[in-house]
Write an enzyme that holds these catalytic residues in place. Sequence first.
Site, PDB file in Angstrom:
ATOM      1  N   ASP A  13       0.737  -1.627  -0.261  1.00 51.13           N
ATOM      2  CA  ASP A  13      -0.230   0.036   0.065  1.00 51.13           C
ATOM      3  C   ASP A  13       0.738   1.304   0.579  1.00 51.13           C
ATOM      4  O   ASP A  13       2.329   1.057   0.662  1.00 51.13           O
ATOM      5  CB  ASP A  13      -0.697   0.010   1.008  1.00 51.13           C
ATOM      6  CG  ASP A  13      -1.603   1.302   1.265  1.00 51.13           C
ATOM      7  OD1 ASP A  13      -2.371   1.515   0.111  1.00 51.13           O
ATOM      8  OD2 ASP A  13      -1.806   2.329   2.384  1.00 51.13           O
ATOM      9  N   SER A  14       0.558   2.566  -0.314  1.00 52.67           N
ATOM     10  CA  SER A  14       1.361   3.649  -0.305  1.00 52.67           C
ATOM     11  C   SER A  14       1.512   4.130   0.933  1.00 52.67           C
ATOM     12  O   SER A  14       2.375   4.902   1.592  1.00 52.67           O
ATOM     13  CB  SER A  14       0.238   5.366  -0.905  1.00 52.67           C
ATOM     14  OG  SER A  14      -1.240   5.117  -0.421  1.00 52.67           O
ATOM     15  N   TYR A  45      -0.046   8.369  -2.816  1.00 52.38           N
ATOM     16  CA  TYR A  45      -0.397   8.068  -3.572  1.00 52.38           C
ATOM     17  C   TYR A  45      -2.121   8.352  -5.144  1.00 52.38           C
ATOM     18  O   TYR A  45      -1.444   8.826  -5.863  1.00 52.38           O
ATOM     19  CB  TYR A  45      -0.683   6.454  -4.701  1.00 52.38           C
ATOM     20  CG  TYR A  45       0.628   5.487  -4.222  1.00 52.38           C
ATOM     21  CD1 TYR A  45       1.665   6.082  -4.055  1.00 52.38           C
ATOM     22  CD2 TYR A  45       0.439   4.184  -4.378  1.00 52.38           C
ATOM     23  CE1 TYR A  45       2.945   5.015  -3.499  1.00 52.38           C
ATOM     24  CE2 TYR A  45       1.612   3.355  -4.238  1.00 52.38           C
ATOM     25  CZ  TYR A  45       3.113   3.637  -3.394  1.00 52.38           C
ATOM     26  OH  TYR A  45       4.165   2.957  -4.172  1.00 52.38           O
ATOM     27  N   GLY A  46      -2.591   9.128  -4.137  1.00 56.40           N
ATOM     28  CA  GLY A  46      -3.830   9.626  -4.736  1.00 56.40           C
ATOM     29  C   GLY A  46      -3.400  11.213  -5.807  1.00 56.40           C
ATOM     30  O   GLY A  46      -4.528  11.009  -6.143  1.00 56.40           O
ATOM     31  N   CYS A  76      -4.267  -0.981  -1.872  1.00 55.46           N
ATOM     32  CA  CYS A  76      -4.401   0.455  -1.815  1.00 55.46           C
ATOM     33  C   CYS A  76      -5.495   0.805  -3.813  1.00 55.46           C
ATOM     34  O   CYS A  76      -4.821  -0.468  -5.242  1.00 55.46           O
ATOM     35  CB  CYS A  76      -3.101   0.619  -2.159  1.00 55.46           C
ATOM     36  SG  CYS A  76      -2.995   2.625  -3.010  1.00 55.46           S
ATOM     37  N   ASN A  77      -6.370   1.026  -3.369  1.00 53.62           N
ATOM     38  CA  ASN A  77      -7.718   1.429  -4.793  1.00 53.62           C
ATOM     39  C   ASN A  77      -6.811   1.936  -5.972  1.00 53.62           C
ATOM     40  O   ASN A  77      -6.871   1.962  -6.647  1.00 53.62           O
ATOM     41  CB  ASN A  77      -8.096   2.050  -4.221  1.00 53.62           C
ATOM     42  CG  ASN A  77      -9.786   1.415  -3.114  1.00 53.62           C
ATOM     43  OD1 ASN A  77     -10.277   0.645  -3.609  1.00 53.62           O
ATOM     44  ND2 ASN A  77      -9.288   1.171  -2.327  1.00 53.62           N
ATOM     45  N   THR A  78      -5.796   3.176  -5.002  1.00 53.49           N
ATOM     46  CA  THR A  78      -5.241   3.883  -6.272  1.00 53.49           C
ATOM     47  C   THR A  78      -4.204   2.982  -6.931  1.00 53.49           C
ATOM     48  O   THR A  78      -4.879   3.197  -8.497  1.00 53.49           O
ATOM     49  CB  THR A  78      -4.173   5.263  -5.875  1.00 53.49           C
ATOM     50  OG1 THR A  78      -5.309   6.065  -4.849  1.00 53.49           O
ATOM     51  CG2 THR A  78      -4.013   6.182  -7.171  1.00 53.49           C
ATOM     52  N   GLU A 155      -3.657   8.875   8.556  1.00 57.36           N
ATOM     53  CA  GLU A 155      -2.378   8.606   8.383  1.00 57.36           C
ATOM     54  C   GLU A 155      -1.698   9.487  10.160  1.00 57.36           C
ATOM     55  O   GLU A 155      -1.057   9.181  10.800  1.00 57.36           O
ATOM     56  CB  GLU A 155      -1.630   9.653   7.750  1.00 57.36           C
ATOM     57  CG  GLU A 155      -2.182   7.975   6.069  1.00 57.36           C
ATOM     58  CD  GLU A 155      -0.689   7.536   5.644  1.00 57.36           C
ATOM     59  OE1 GLU A 155       0.194   8.166   6.361  1.00 57.36           O
ATOM     60  OE2 GLU A 155      -1.549   6.295   4.626  1.00 57.36           O
ATOM     61  N   CYS A 187     -10.763   3.926  -0.849  1.00 56.43           N
ATOM     62  CA  CYS A 187      -9.545   3.636  -0.465  1.00 56.43           C
ATOM     63  C   CYS A 187      -9.270   2.710   1.165  1.00 56.43           C
ATOM     64  O   CYS A 187     -10.219   2.908   1.755  1.00 56.43           O
ATOM     65  CB  CYS A 187      -9.210   5.173   0.086  1.00 56.43           C
ATOM     66  SG  CYS A 187      -7.963   5.797   0.677  1.00 56.43           S
ATOM     67  N   THR A 188      -8.271   2.511   1.051  1.00 55.82           N
ATOM     68  CA  THR A 188      -8.238   1.378   2.301  1.00 55.82           C
ATOM     69  C   THR A 188      -8.138   2.020   3.284  1.00 55.82           C
ATOM     70  O   THR A 188      -7.818   1.102   4.240  1.00 55.82           O
ATOM     71  CB  THR A 188      -6.655   0.233   1.884  1.00 55.82           C
ATOM     72  OG1 THR A 188      -5.991   0.967   1.575  1.00 55.82           O
ATOM     73  CG2 THR A 188      -7.317  -0.445   0.878  1.00 55.82           C
ATOM     74  N   HIS A 189      -7.540   3.469   4.009  1.00 57.39           N
ATOM     75  CA  HIS A 189      -7.907   4.039   4.956  1.00 57.39           C
ATOM     76  C   HIS A 189      -9.289   4.139   5.201  1.00 57.39           C
ATOM     77  O   HIS A 189      -9.353   4.048   6.098  1.00 57.39           O
ATOM     78  CB  HIS A 189      -6.871   5.832   4.539  1.00 57.39           C
ATOM     79  CG  HIS A 189      -5.721   5.556   4.134  1.00 57.39           C
ATOM     80  ND1 HIS A 189      -4.795   4.758   2.603  1.00 57.39           N
ATOM     81  CD2 HIS A 189      -3.910   5.792   4.866  1.00 57.39           C
ATOM     82  CE1 HIS A 189      -3.683   5.047   2.948  1.00 57.39           C
ATOM     83  NE2 HIS A 189      -3.382   5.635   4.625  1.00 57.39           N
TER      84      HIS A 189
END
Length: 273
Positions: A13-14, A45-46, A76-78, A155, A187-189
């Site tokens: 992931d980012s 990354y977005g 990571c979706n992006t 984050e 988005c995984t966040h």
Amino acid sequence: MKRKCDLPIGVFDSGVGGLTVMREMIRQLPHEKIIYFGDTARVPYGSKSPNIVVHFSKQITRFLLGKQVKLIVIACNTASALALEALQGQFEIPIIGVVIPGARAAIEATQINKIGVVGTDATVRSGIYTKIIQGMQSNIQVLEKACPLFVPLVEEGFKEHPVTEEVIAHYLASMREAEIDAMILGCTHYPLLRSRIMKYLGEKIQIVNPAYETAMDIKGILAAQNLENNVAMVDTEQYVFYVSDAAEKFQEFANTVMPISVSETKVVNIERY
């Protein structure tokens, strides 16, 4: 010589968002060894261009292949939206993203064929969720909304801060007014803000977290390819964590969301790969 099923799964992931996917993998695949890489030096990354996201993803894939992984999960979706096809075209190993499992779950959840998607700028610009969902069921209407501030709020540890409620209201007012009955946390966040988002949207909208669906897809792939490890791990390093920067901060955050204790995080110079 190790059996192929004994090899680890690679997850990347980012930053910390992919931990929500790994968390589900630990629950659903308790015997698997997992190596996680968070690109904390280059998050988010977005806001990056597609070419840069593909470049970063290839570097990380090469790093994980050096760890002899048997499958790679783009948590990571992006990166799933922008790099999955390129990675699958270049590398022989099975590689799975989080978009398709999330899209499938949302289609199953909606009763009125109207789905919302929230994600990063890059994911929304790519239109990947609309493309995948309508490719599966053409009569579904998809509303996508970029929520770029959600990632830094997560984050930086602002999940419980009042400012987060204000940002959620700012971004999701249009979603609450629209007649959708399912919304993908693209988005995984974002699952780390799930309770706040649900509180704002109300009970009429089903929130879809692609992390669980992804874990179940991984389970199916491993079983189909005879790669599933069904034997309890005796390896003390069942879960290994790498980052490209800020290991201490990552580890502190990981211990607030993971069902295991994260006692060590190693820093890698990812630019070497």
